[in-house]
Design an enzyme around this catalytic site. Sequence first.
Site, PDB file in Angstrom:
ATOM      1  N   ASP A  92       7.403  35.901  -2.551  1.00 45.93           N
ATOM      2  CA  ASP A  92       8.001  36.291  -1.281  1.00 45.93           C
ATOM      3  C   ASP A  92       6.885  36.754  -0.358  1.00 45.93           C
ATOM      4  OD1 ASP A  92       9.729  36.964   0.696  1.00 45.93           O
ATOM      5  OD2 ASP A  92      10.690  38.623  -0.356  1.00 45.93           O
ATOM      6  N   ASP A 273      17.364  34.378  -6.543  1.00 43.14           N
ATOM      7  CA  ASP A 273      16.669  35.492  -7.187  1.00 43.14           C
ATOM      8  C   ASP A 273      17.454  36.751  -6.886  1.00 43.14           C
ATOM      9  OD1 ASP A 273      14.993  37.612  -5.313  1.00 43.14           O
ATOM     10  OD2 ASP A 273      15.457  35.743  -4.266  1.00 43.14           O
ATOM     11  N   CYS A 311      28.007  36.095 -26.769  1.00 40.45           N
ATOM     12  CA  CYS A 311      26.593  35.955 -26.426  1.00 40.45           C
ATOM     13  C   CYS A 311      25.747  35.824 -27.695  1.00 40.45           C
ATOM     14  CB  CYS A 311      26.145  37.175 -25.614  1.00 40.45           C
ATOM     15  SG  CYS A 311      24.400  37.141 -25.116  1.00 40.45           S
ATOM     16  N   CYS A 313      22.264  36.142 -27.580  1.00 41.13           N
ATOM     17  CA  CYS A 313      20.925  36.680 -27.356  1.00 41.13           C
ATOM     18  C   CYS A 313      20.555  37.599 -28.524  1.00 41.13           C
ATOM     19  CB  CYS A 313      20.852  37.435 -26.029  1.00 41.13           C
ATOM     20  SG  CYS A 313      21.612  39.078 -26.043  1.00 41.13           S
ATOM     21  N   CYS A 316      22.466  40.979 -28.673  1.00 38.76           N
ATOM     22  CA  CYS A 316      23.854  40.909 -29.152  1.00 38.76           C
ATOM     23  C   CYS A 316      23.923  40.548 -30.639  1.00 38.76           C
ATOM     24  CB  CYS A 316      24.645  39.900 -28.315  1.00 38.76           C
ATOM     25  SG  CYS A 316      25.055  40.507 -26.662  1.00 38.76           S
ATOM     26  N   HIS A 342      19.224  41.096 -22.678  1.00 37.12           N
ATOM     27  CA  HIS A 342      20.611  40.622 -22.630  1.00 37.12           C
ATOM     28  C   HIS A 342      21.008  40.171 -21.225  1.00 37.12           C
ATOM     29  CE1 HIS A 342      24.939  40.292 -22.969  1.00 37.12           C
ATOM     30  NE2 HIS A 342      25.017  41.065 -21.896  1.00 37.12           N
TER      31      HIS A 342
END
Length: 383
Positions: A92, A273, A311, A313, A316, A342
């Site tokens: 940015d 984003d 989930c 991940c 989890c 997560h």
Amino acid sequence: MFSFSIKKSGNKTLARIGILKTAHGEIETPVFMPVGTQATVKAMLPEELKALGVQIILSNTYHLYLRPGHKRIKNLGGLHKFMNWDGPILTDSGGYQIFSLADLRIRIDDEGVEFQSHIDGGNRHFLTPELTVEIQEALGSDIMMVLDECISYPAEKRIAKNAMERSILWATRCLAARTTKNALFGIVQGGMFSDLRREYIERLQEIDSMAENNKFDGYAIGGLSVGEPVPLMYEMVDVCATSLLQNKPRYLMGVGTPENILECIDRGIDMFDCVLPTRNARNGYLFTSKGDINIRNAQFSDDEGPIDDTCNCDTCRKYSRAYLRHLAISHEILSSRLNTLHNLHFYLNLLKRARLAISQDNFSEFKKEFLEKRKYYSAKIVN
């Protein structure tokens, strides 16, 4: 080296799948970019980001200019080497900080913006369009952003018009200042006024049409998610997405929630984003398919289940809500790491599922089912 091609257009939707090619790899869109403001996605290793499937990271020109300095980063081999990230990076320009750090702004005019450092409040700096391009080229960004003036909401039309004129001037100067093949995106401003947004886009694209080689490689939509009602944000996205060229990527800056992202993919946006997944994680707020939860709440003290039973991940699969609550209320560093892992997985998986739905021509059905499920369970959750 930069190019964009549309791989698949959606059915009954403006959603599309595209391929961005950069010097540091290809990106499949629509894509979510984790925010690594100061050359790091907070609490995460670059290797962990890769394992999660992160395709591109966002860093910030303003912050890296102040500390450690773009010349130092260049001398150390560029931003990719400096942060040990070999994938694409978007930077940015610092335009949003003109808005968000307004208390430190000394003056703003067509030449640029003078501000005090937020680090020590003492040193003064003058940011110009030319300097923002110089900084981003020194960093080695794959995608650079032009300097723009972002205004608050609400704002009178004359204020939006003045900021629009200044942003167009700055965008033209940024384009002229570019000396490398790094991609450069124009940013659409115009406040919450449809006619100004359309005028801005026409003038940006006129600048493009007059240039032989030095053109904008994509367009961002700026100045949203600054306090306006969500329906008004969607209205402005509709105006911009339907007016922008079809053959260039569209980036919606700083937006937003999972709901925002799906709605705006539906409107033809390719890139997103937002700090929400990482910032919320550090404060114990976790995204789930059944609504969002505050893991600090006492109701999770003895909960042996995962954050989200749909989930996969690592957080989890390996840790209970009870343990995550314990880490959060104990202010353990591991809390930020596991929660961030997560939340980023949730966002990245959402975008992956969205791309799959577009490819299978059922994005509208996917969006409806996802949003209805989240809304239903959110009404039941006590935060």
